[in-house]
Structures are given as structure tokens and as C-alpha cells.
Design a protein around this motif. Structure first.
Motif, PDB file in Angstrom:
ATOM      1  N   PHE A  41       0.727  -1.329   0.125  1.00 16.80           N
ATOM      2  CA  PHE A  41      -0.175   0.093  -0.073  1.00 16.80           C
ATOM      3  C   PHE A  41       0.957   1.199  -0.171  1.00 16.80           C
ATOM      4  N   ARG A  42       1.801   1.313   0.936  1.00 18.01           N
ATOM      5  CA  ARG A  42       2.630   2.774   1.064  1.00 18.01           C
ATOM      6  C   ARG A  42       3.490   2.830  -0.050  1.00 18.01           C
ATOM      7  N   THR A  43       3.993   1.426  -0.425  1.00 18.87           N
ATOM      8  CA  THR A  43       5.019   1.478  -1.934  1.00 18.87           C
ATOM      9  C   THR A  43       4.074   2.155  -2.982  1.00 18.87           C
ATOM     10  N   ALA A  44       2.953   1.949  -3.357  1.00 17.65           N
ATOM     11  CA  ALA A  44       2.042   2.414  -4.445  1.00 17.65           C
ATOM     12  C   ALA A  44       1.748   3.936  -4.148  1.00 17.65           C
ATOM     13  N   VAL A  45       1.646   4.282  -2.916  1.00 21.23           N
ATOM     14  CA  VAL A  45       1.433   5.836  -2.652  1.00 21.23           C
ATOM     15  C   VAL A  45       3.024   6.487  -2.909  1.00 21.23           C
ATOM     16  N   ILE A  46       3.998   5.792  -2.534  1.00 18.08           N
ATOM     17  CA  ILE A  46       5.334   6.354  -2.776  1.00 18.08           C
ATOM     18  C   ILE A  46       5.590   6.442  -4.443  1.00 18.08           C
ATOM     19  N   ALA A  47       5.200   5.302  -5.003  1.00 18.92           N
ATOM     20  CA  ALA A  47       5.454   5.254  -6.480  1.00 18.92           C
ATOM     21  C   ALA A  47       4.611   6.437  -7.114  1.00 18.92           C
ATOM     22  N   MET A  48       3.482   6.541  -6.839  1.00 18.54           N
ATOM     23  CA  MET A  48       2.655   7.581  -7.325  1.00 18.54           C
ATOM     24  C   MET A  48       3.189   8.952  -7.208  1.00 18.54           C
ATOM     25  N   THR A  49       3.775   9.198  -6.028  1.00 20.88           N
ATOM     26  CA  THR A  49       4.534  10.662  -5.813  1.00 20.88           C
ATOM     27  C   THR A  49       5.639  10.781  -6.597  1.00 20.88           C
ATOM     28  N   LEU A  50       6.602   9.795  -6.683  1.00 17.81           N
ATOM     29  CA  LEU A  50       7.625   9.789  -7.524  1.00 17.81           C
ATOM     30  C   LEU A  50       7.504  10.129  -8.865  1.00 17.81           C
ATOM     31  N   ALA A  51       6.485   9.248  -9.395  1.00 20.99           N
ATOM     32  CA  ALA A  51       6.358   9.438 -10.939  1.00 20.99           C
ATOM     33  C   ALA A  51       5.745  10.986 -11.109  1.00 20.99           C
ATOM     34  N   VAL A  52       4.675  11.634 -10.284  1.00 27.13           N
ATOM     35  CA  VAL A  52       4.417  12.793 -10.562  1.00 27.13           C
ATOM     36  C   VAL A  52       5.720  13.870 -10.576  1.00 27.13           C
ATOM     37  N   THR A  53       6.363  13.662  -9.588  1.00 25.40           N
ATOM     38  CA  THR A  53       7.673  14.531  -9.352  1.00 25.40           C
ATOM     39  C   THR A  53       8.638  14.264 -10.519  1.00 25.40           C
ATOM     40  N   ALA A  54       8.706  13.138 -11.102  1.00 24.94           N
ATOM     41  CA  ALA A  54       9.783  12.797 -12.462  1.00 24.94           C
ATOM     42  C   ALA A  54       9.105  12.939 -13.502  1.00 24.94           C
ATOM     43  N   GLY A  55       7.607  13.264 -13.777  1.00 22.65           N
ATOM     44  CA  GLY A  55       6.964  13.581 -14.880  1.00 22.65           C
ATOM     45  C   GLY A  55       6.579  12.338 -15.532  1.00 22.65           C
ATOM     46  N   ALA A  56       6.766  11.127 -14.972  1.00 25.86           N
ATOM     47  CA  ALA A  56       6.120   9.972 -15.540  1.00 25.86           C
ATOM     48  C   ALA A  56       4.769   9.561 -15.334  1.00 25.86           C
ATOM     49  N   ASP A  57       4.211   8.598 -15.704  1.00 22.36           N
ATOM     50  CA  ASP A  57       2.997   8.085 -15.581  1.00 22.36           C
ATOM     51  C   ASP A  57       2.503   7.644 -14.062  1.00 22.36           C
ATOM     52  N   PRO A  58       1.690   8.560 -13.193  1.00 27.87           N
ATOM     53  CA  PRO A  58       1.496   8.038 -11.874  1.00 27.87           C
ATOM     54  C   PRO A  58       0.668   6.891 -11.799  1.00 27.87           C
ATOM     55  N   ASP A  59      -0.390   6.827 -12.651  1.00 25.40           N
ATOM     56  CA  ASP A  59      -1.321   5.580 -12.575  1.00 25.40           C
ATOM     57  C   ASP A  59      -0.512   4.300 -12.669  1.00 25.40           C
ATOM     58  N   ARG A  60       0.262   4.428 -13.850  1.00 21.80           N
ATOM     59  CA  ARG A  60       0.999   3.131 -14.260  1.00 21.80           C
ATOM     60  C   ARG A  60       1.888   2.798 -13.344  1.00 21.80           C
ATOM     61  N   THR A  61       2.713   3.869 -12.858  1.00 17.86           N
ATOM     62  CA  THR A  61       3.723   3.457 -11.605  1.00 17.86           C
ATOM     63  C   THR A  61       3.141   3.066 -10.437  1.00 17.86           C
ATOM     64  N   ALA A  62       2.087   3.364 -10.049  1.00 15.92           N
ATOM     65  CA  ALA A  62       1.258   3.027  -8.751  1.00 15.92           C
ATOM     66  C   ALA A  62       0.867   1.545  -9.033  1.00 15.92           C
ATOM     67  N   ALA A  63       0.346   1.154 -10.426  1.00 12.52           N
ATOM     68  CA  ALA A  63      -0.244  -0.123 -10.529  1.00 12.52           C
ATOM     69  C   ALA A  63       0.944  -1.102 -10.641  1.00 12.52           C
ATOM     70  N   LEU A  64       1.933  -0.480 -10.785  1.00 13.25           N
ATOM     71  CA  LEU A  64       3.390  -1.617 -10.948  1.00 13.25           C
ATOM     72  C   LEU A  64       3.586  -1.801  -9.666  1.00 13.25           C
ATOM     73  N   ALA A  65       3.775  -0.839  -8.524  1.00  6.35           N
ATOM     74  CA  ALA A  65       3.858  -1.188  -7.342  1.00  6.35           C
ATOM     75  C   ALA A  65       2.917  -2.102  -6.470  1.00  6.35           C
ATOM     76  N   LEU A  66       1.502  -1.771  -6.969  1.00  7.54           N
ATOM     77  CA  LEU A  66       0.602  -2.629  -6.429  1.00  7.54           C
ATOM     78  C   LEU A  66       0.653  -4.115  -6.643  1.00  7.54           C
TER      79      LEU A  66
END
Length: 190
Positions: A41-66
Motif C-alpha cells: 500500500f505505502r509503496t504504491a503511494v510512494i510510487a505515485m508521488t515519485l512519478a508525478v515528481t519525475a513527470g512519469a505516468d503516476p497511475d501506471r507507476t502505482a499499478a506496478l507497485a501494487l
């Protein structure tokens, strides 16, 4: 060939992660052991946050973490010392294929594609999700070993060495400069 499961079976199997303890913390003698689902759970939230910061796709990044620890429903949680004795990532691909064989094609294909992306680490989103995985572990170490600073520092240094993205390194520096309880007083109004 394993018997195909339906969507409900798959979801019950995913629920196993709520009862699967992470094993690596036993090496550090951390009493505050979390489940794989807690970690994810927290990994997915961190992933989404990192993706927004990096200009990447936050939904895809959070899904990968999930989905990154989904094979652990069948393999159990294996710390890094155990994993180096396996023919990784083939067992993980085989588990994902077996787990998703009976799912409707769009769901099956999405999960398999995300799992392959995670295992191949060939996209920015996959690398950010991997950093999120490491950063969640680092947060857990800081929360659990605050009373053992030398051991905490050694674990932090070990984990920090695995962070590879600029966004991940930036968040790593912020985490290291912030105590686990610093958020509380900042959120309480006078």
C-alpha cells in the motif's frame, strides 16, 4: 498444468498478502513486522508521488507497485539473501502466468504486462516503482529502529544504495532529513 482459477479465486488469493509477513525484518530483529499488503500500500503511494515528481505516468507507476509482490501469495515473502539462490525472474513470471490464467483476457493481459514491466525494469515507471519499494523499506526501518541508531544507519545505507532515479534520490534525502514523528506536530493546529 495448474487448474485455472476465476476472478473471485484470484481476489481471495490476493488477500493472502494481508496475512503474509515480510521476512527480511527478522534479519534486523525488528519486532514491528508488517504484512506484504501493508508494504505494498505505502509503496504504491510512494510510487505515485515519485512519478508525478519525475513527470512519469503516476497511475501506471502505482499499478506496478501494487502488483510487484503478487507472486508472494504462492512463493511467500523472500528476503534478498533467499532470492539470490533462485533462478529469478523466471519463477515470478511463471507464478503470474498461473495466477492469471483463468482471468478475463483484458484483466489477465494487463496484470501480465505490468508484471513483465516490473521484472524487466525497462521503463521509467518500473524504475520509479522499484525505488518506491526500496523507500518504503527505508521508511519502515526508520520507524522501527529509531531506538537503535547504529543498526538503523547500516540498514538505511544498504537500502539507499539501491535507489536509482533522481526523484527517488531526492525523496531519499528528504526522508533521511525527517524523523518518523516529525509530521505529527506539524499537522496539529494550535
Amino acid at each position: 498444468m495448474p487448474e485455472q482459477i476465476n476472478t473471485a479465486d484470484f481476489l481471495y488469493e490476493v488477500g493472502v498478502l494481508k496475512r503474509t509477513a515480510r521476512t527480511g525484518w527478522a534479519l534486523a530483529r525488528i519486532a514491528n513486522r508488517e504484512s506484504v499488503a501493508d508494504h505494498v500500500f505505502r509503496t504504491a503511494v510512494i510510487a505515485m508521488t515519485l512519478a508525478v515528481t519525475a513527470g512519469a505516468d503516476p497511475d501506471r507507476t502505482a499499478a506496478l507497485a501494487l502488483l510487484h509482490d503478487l507472486p508472494e501469495t504462492r512463493l511467500g515473502d523472500m528476503h534478498h539473501r533467499t532470492r539470490r539462490y533462485l533462478d529469478e525472474p523466471k519463477p515470478f513470471r511463471r507464478v503470474i502466468d498461473d495466477q492469471t490464467a483463468g482471468l478475463p483476457a483484458p484483466v489477465r493481459d494487463l496484470i501480465r504486462a505490468r508484471a513483465a514491466q516490473w521484472l524487466d525494469q525497462d521503463t521509467e515507471e518500473a524504475r520509479l516503482a522499484r525505488d518506491a519499494d526500496v523507500l518504503d523499506s527505508l521508511l519502515h526501518v526508520r520507524e522501527s529502529l529509531a531506538d537503535r541508531p547504529e543498526l538503523c544507519r547500516r540498514w538505511e545505507d544498504y537500502l539507499a544504495a539501491s535507489v536509482t532515479t533522481d526523484a527517488g534520490r531526492s525523496l531519499l534525502a528528504e526522508i533521511r532529513a525527517t524523523g518518523p514523528d516529525d509530521w505529527w506536530p506539524r499537522t496539529v493546529s494550535g
